[in-house]
Design an enzyme around this catalytic site. Structure first.
Site, mmCIF file in Angstrom:
data_model
loop_
_atom_site.group_PDB
_atom_site.id
_atom_site.type_symbol
_atom_site.label_atom_id
_atom_site.label_comp_id
_atom_site.label_asym_id
_atom_site.label_seq_id
_atom_site.Cartn_x
_atom_site.Cartn_y
_atom_site.Cartn_z
ATOM 1 N N ASP A 108 -8.233 -4.559 -3.199
ATOM 2 C CA ASP A 108 -7.920 -3.499 -4.163
ATOM 3 C C ASP A 108 -8.210 -3.923 -5.591
ATOM 4 O O ASP A 108 -8.645 -3.107 -6.417
ATOM 5 C CB ASP A 108 -6.436 -3.123 -4.064
ATOM 6 N N GLU A 159 -8.350 2.973 6.707
ATOM 7 C CA GLU A 159 -9.051 2.472 5.525
ATOM 8 C C GLU A 159 -8.990 0.947 5.431
ATOM 9 O O GLU A 159 -10.012 0.266 5.370
ATOM 10 C CB GLU A 159 -8.408 3.117 4.294
ATOM 11 N N HIS A 160 -7.787 0.392 5.355
ATOM 12 C CA HIS A 160 -7.591 -1.056 5.253
ATOM 13 C C HIS A 160 -6.996 -1.570 6.559
ATOM 14 O O HIS A 160 -5.990 -1.041 7.025
ATOM 15 C CB HIS A 160 -6.599 -1.406 4.136
ATOM 16 N N HIS A 164 -48.664 25.917 10.119
ATOM 17 C CA HIS A 164 -48.722 24.465 10.127
ATOM 18 C C HIS A 164 -50.019 23.988 10.790
ATOM 19 O O HIS A 164 -50.669 23.050 10.305
ATOM 20 C CB HIS A 164 -47.534 23.878 10.894
ATOM 21 N N GLN A 192 0.815 -1.214 0.000
ATOM 22 C CA GLN A 192 0.000 0.000 0.000
ATOM 23 C C GLN A 192 0.848 1.264 0.000
ATOM 24 O O GLN A 192 0.445 2.294 -0.547
ATOM 25 C CB GLN A 192 -0.932 0.000 1.216
ATOM 26 N N HIS A 205 1.436 3.213 -3.270
ATOM 27 C CA HIS A 205 0.435 4.086 -3.885
ATOM 28 C C HIS A 205 0.948 5.508 -4.037
ATOM 29 O O HIS A 205 0.606 6.204 -4.994
ATOM 30 C CB HIS A 205 -0.847 4.095 -3.052
#
Length: 433
Positions: free
Chosen positions: A352, A318-319, A412, A250, A253
């Protein structure tokens, strides 16, 4: 208590970097609002060195590009998209429309309406991220979105053929070779050549994520997705080599991608650090993975698995990859994550690229309040109501009059009074000539 064997850069440095990103994005969006296509072209030339006659590909161009992609790649794209489609359909099946009668003649209902136009952002400045096309476009089409606009940037001035193939096979209605803030802004505010969308989905770098943040409200977004994050949880039985490989998977990235290990074993921690340092120099993507590990890598050693889960929830990453003897315990103990990957046989890279769950997931702590992209993000859950029984009309009308007057909402209250008057002949003392 946690022992930190490797620290990330101070948060103050990250905050300063984000402030610069925010300022840049604000300027680009404002310029595109003012100058439209002219500004979009200028930023594409500046950031991607890309300025074709038209950023949108014609059907003929798409067919020609797909013809250049090896058949094995096409077959693999079709296989993976079917995994994503299958999972998204199961998600859709879990959503129920209903209509219920709560009182005589009072019918309340819920239905799901797809947004009418969605933008799919597929990153690609560094790599041809075909998988993001599956996640954003296939899922939108399963939800029933009639118009999907897909944008991806060129890579070093070249058309990413495999990504274009993935976009087309996923069902994109429009394919644009356009990236970065200029793509997100164009899809959001519209230009002379691009009609705006209602919602934008897809991951991206810090600039793309910031553009989505600034435009949220004017358009819908899936979530703040980027830069990617990985958190590996390990006990003393975990393989440090696997930990290291997966952390680097990762980190590649980009230079701002956090990669963190939390373990109950100091030995696993130290060996993982050593394996990372051993593997990094030979990685083809070391120019991205190296800075990511140097600046955003962390290693924490704690005493118990309970502390592992508690600290992991604080990260809200995230992961989260669980390399422990009983990985499914994480399903019971953890509440804040984008996606769990349970056991050594299940790597984040599966999610992924190939397994079928969606890889567009919350980052920067957003897992505290949202999950990842799913079919429901493209749907508006709306309600409707109908009252046909006169006794119920009278009951609700009188109740509405009383409840509204407690809040000093006379208008109302009068709407309720009128229903009671028409249904049961109630007087309207306020309706005097």
């Amino acid at each position: 208590m946690a022992t930190i064997l490797k620290h990330a850069v101070p948060k103050s440095e990250v905050t300063a970097s984000l402030a610069q990103v925010r300022e840049t994005v604000t300027g680009v969006i404002a310029d595109i609002r003012a100058r439209g296509d002219e500004a979009v072209r200028a930023y594409s030339e500046k950031f991607d060195k890309w300025s074709p006659d038209s950023f949108r590909l014609t059907d003929e161009e798409v067919e020609k590009i797909i013809a250049s992609v090896p058949q094995q790649v096409i077959d693999d794209i079709r296989f993976v998209q079917e995994q994503v489609r299958t999972f998204a359909r199961h998600q859709l099946d879990s959503l129920r429309e209903f209509e219920v009668e709560t009182l005589p003649g009072v019918r309340l209902g819920q239905k799901h309406i797809p947004v009418q136009a969605a933008g799919a952002y597929i990153p690609g400045g560094r790599y041809p991220l075909t998988a993001s096309a599956h996640m954003t476009i296939v899922t939108a089409k399963v939800a029933g979105v009639p118009r999907v606009v897909a944008c991806t940037p060129p890579i070093h001035g070249e058309i990413p053929a495999a990504t274009v193939a993935a976009m087309h096979l996923a069902g994109a209605d429009e394919i644009w070779l356009l990236g970065g803030v200029q793509a997100v802004a164009a899809m959001s505010v519209g230009t002379d050549t691009m009609r705006p969308v209602n919602l934008i989905a897809g991951p991206g770098n810090a600039y793309v994520a910031e553009a989505k943040r600034q435009l949220f409200g004017e358009i819908g977004i899936d979530l703040f997705a980027g830069p990617t994050e990985i958190l590996v949880l390990a006990d003393d039985e975990a393989d440090p080599f696997v930990c290291a490989v997966d952390l680097l998977s990762q980190a590649e990235h980009g230079p701002d991608s956090p990669a963190v290990l939390i373990t109950t074993s100091r030995e696993v921690a130290e060996k993982t650090i050593a394996e990372v340092e051993r593997l990094l120099p030979a990685m083809p993507t070391r120019d991205f993975a190296g800075p990511a590990w140097r600046d955003h890598g962390q290693v924490h050693v704690v005493d118990t698995l309970d502390e592992v889960y508690a600290l992991a929830d604080e990260f809200a990453f995230e992961h989260v990859e669980v390399l422990t003897a009983e990985p499914r315990l994480a399903l019971e103990r953890m509440t804040q994550y984008g996606a769990l990957f349970l056991g050594e046989g299940t790597c984040v890279s599966f999610g992924d690229k190939v397994i079928g769950t969606n890889h567009v997931l919350p980052t920067r702590g957003a897992a505290r309040y949202t999950g990842g992209l799913w079919v429901g993000k493209y749907l508006k859950t709306v309600t409707y109501q109908e009252v046909t029984d006169t006794d119920s009309q009278a009951l609700l009308g009188r109740l509405c009059g009383r409840a509204a007057r407690v809040e000093l909402f006379e208008g109302h209250a009068r709407s309720g009074d009128v229903r009671a008057a028409k249904a049961a002949g109630d007087e309207l003392p306020w309706n005097t000539p």
